[in-house]
Every structure is written in structure tokens, then in C-alpha cells.
Design a protein around this motif. Sequence first.
Motif, short mmCIF file in Angstrom:
data_model
loop_
_atom_site.label_atom_id
_atom_site.label_comp_id
_atom_site.label_asym_id
_atom_site.label_seq_id
_atom_site.Cartn_x
_atom_site.Cartn_y
_atom_site.Cartn_z
N MET A 113 0.86 -1.17 0.00
CA MET A 113 0.00 0.00 0.00
C MET A 113 0.90 1.23 0.00
O MET A 113 1.80 1.35 0.82
CB MET A 113 -0.91 -0.01 1.24
N SER A 114 0.62 2.16 -0.89
CA SER A 114 1.46 3.35 -1.00
C SER A 114 0.96 4.44 -0.04
O SER A 114 -0.11 4.33 0.55
CB SER A 114 1.42 3.87 -2.45
N VAL A 115 1.76 5.49 0.08
CA VAL A 115 1.41 6.60 0.97
C VAL A 115 0.13 7.30 0.52
O VAL A 115 -0.74 7.59 1.34
CB VAL A 115 2.60 7.58 1.08
N PRO A 116 -0.05 7.61 -0.78
CA PRO A 116 -1.31 8.24 -1.18
C PRO A 116 -2.54 7.37 -0.89
O PRO A 116 -3.59 7.88 -0.49
CB PRO A 116 -1.15 8.47 -2.68
N GLU A 117 -2.41 6.06 -1.07
CA GLU A 117 -3.54 5.17 -0.76
C GLU A 117 -3.83 5.18 0.74
O GLU A 117 -4.99 5.16 1.16
CB GLU A 117 -3.24 3.75 -1.21
N THR A 118 -2.80 5.21 1.56
CA THR A 118 -2.97 5.24 3.01
C THR A 118 -3.69 6.53 3.43
O THR A 118 -4.61 6.50 4.25
CB THR A 118 -1.61 5.15 3.72
N ILE A 119 -3.27 7.65 2.85
CA ILE A 119 -3.92 8.92 3.16
C ILE A 119 -5.37 8.89 2.69
O ILE A 119 -6.28 9.34 3.39
CB ILE A 119 -3.15 10.09 2.51
N LEU A 120 -5.60 8.32 1.50
CA LEU A 120 -6.95 8.23 0.97
C LEU A 120 -7.85 7.40 1.87
O LEU A 120 -9.00 7.76 2.10
CB LEU A 120 -6.90 7.64 -0.45
N TYR A 121 -7.37 6.31 2.39
CA TYR A 121 -8.18 5.41 3.20
C TYR A 121 -8.34 5.85 4.65
O TYR A 121 -9.38 5.60 5.27
CB TYR A 121 -7.62 3.99 3.18
N PHE A 122 -7.30 6.47 5.22
CA PHE A 122 -7.32 6.77 6.65
C PHE A 122 -7.52 8.25 7.00
O PHE A 122 -7.85 8.55 8.14
CB PHE A 122 -6.03 6.28 7.32
N ALA A 123 -7.34 9.17 6.07
CA ALA A 123 -7.46 10.59 6.38
C ALA A 123 -8.71 11.22 5.76
O ALA A 123 -9.36 12.05 6.38
CB ALA A 123 -6.22 11.34 5.93
N VAL A 124 -9.04 10.84 4.54
CA VAL A 124 -10.16 11.48 3.85
C VAL A 124 -11.52 11.17 4.50
O VAL A 124 -12.32 12.10 4.69
CB VAL A 124 -10.14 11.11 2.34
N PRO A 125 -11.84 9.93 4.86
CA PRO A 125 -13.16 9.68 5.48
C PRO A 125 -13.39 10.45 6.79
O PRO A 125 -14.47 11.04 6.95
CB PRO A 125 -13.19 8.17 5.70
N PRO A 126 -12.44 10.48 7.73
CA PRO A 126 -12.70 11.27 8.94
C PRO A 126 -12.86 12.77 8.65
O PRO A 126 -13.72 13.44 9.24
CB PRO A 126 -11.49 11.03 9.83
N VAL A 127 -12.05 13.31 7.77
CA VAL A 127 -12.17 14.72 7.41
C VAL A 127 -13.53 14.98 6.76
O VAL A 127 -14.20 15.98 7.07
CB VAL A 127 -11.01 15.16 6.49
N GLY A 128 -13.97 14.10 5.89
CA GLY A 128 -15.28 14.25 5.27
C GLY A 128 -16.40 14.17 6.28
O GLY A 128 -17.37 14.93 6.21
N LEU A 129 -16.28 13.26 7.25
CA LEU A 129 -17.29 13.14 8.29
C LEU A 129 -17.36 14.41 9.13
O LEU A 129 -18.45 14.90 9.45
CB LEU A 129 -16.98 11.94 9.18
N TYR A 130 -16.21 14.96 9.49
CA TYR A 130 -16.19 16.22 10.25
C TYR A 130 -16.82 17.36 9.44
O TYR A 130 -17.55 18.18 10.00
CB TYR A 130 -14.76 16.60 10.65
N LEU A 131 -16.56 17.42 8.16
CA LEU A 131 -17.15 18.47 7.33
C LEU A 131 -18.67 18.33 7.25
O LEU A 131 -19.39 19.33 7.29
CB LEU A 131 -16.55 18.45 5.93
N VAL A 132 -19.17 17.10 7.15
CA VAL A 132 -20.62 16.89 7.12
C VAL A 132 -21.24 17.32 8.44
O VAL A 132 -22.29 17.98 8.45
CB VAL A 132 -20.93 15.41 6.81
#
Length: 87
Positions: A1-20
Amino acid sequence: MSVPETILYFAVPPVGLYLVIVLLVVGPRMARRPRYRSGQPWTFEPMWFTANPEGAQLPAADESHGTGAHGAAVRSNLERGGARGSW
């Protein structure tokens, strides 16, 4: 798993949830009309309230909700008068 995939899987969903959540909390407040704040000019028509309109030479309030003998008894039980609160 690459760094961009890790960021995509572990950082984007929580940030999106906080924005909602932020949009759900702040959205209704932003949709309301602006409130009056102290010091701002008052641009609305004056609205006067008096508890005794006859004493202020104003037309009497409509009391059609408590007509008849039964209505007067109900009204006397419900109307307590005064400024009070329940604690």
C-alpha cells in the motif's frame, strides 16, 4: 500500500465526516435571516404591548376563547397571571 492510498483510506473519510457534521450544525444558522444586534439601527415598525388595552385607550383584546359559563370556569383555572416561572 502506497502513501497516497494510506492517506486516501485513513485521512479522507474522517475529514469528510467532520465536514458533514460542521455543515449540519452551521448550515441552519447560516440559512436564517440576520438577527438584530444591539447598536444596529432599528428598521422595523414599532410594536407596542400592554396588559391593559382599555387603560391605554386601545381597543379591547379578543376574548372569544372563553365565552359561556363553562368557558369562564376553564379560563379562571388556566389564567394565573403575573410573571413567574417553574424551576
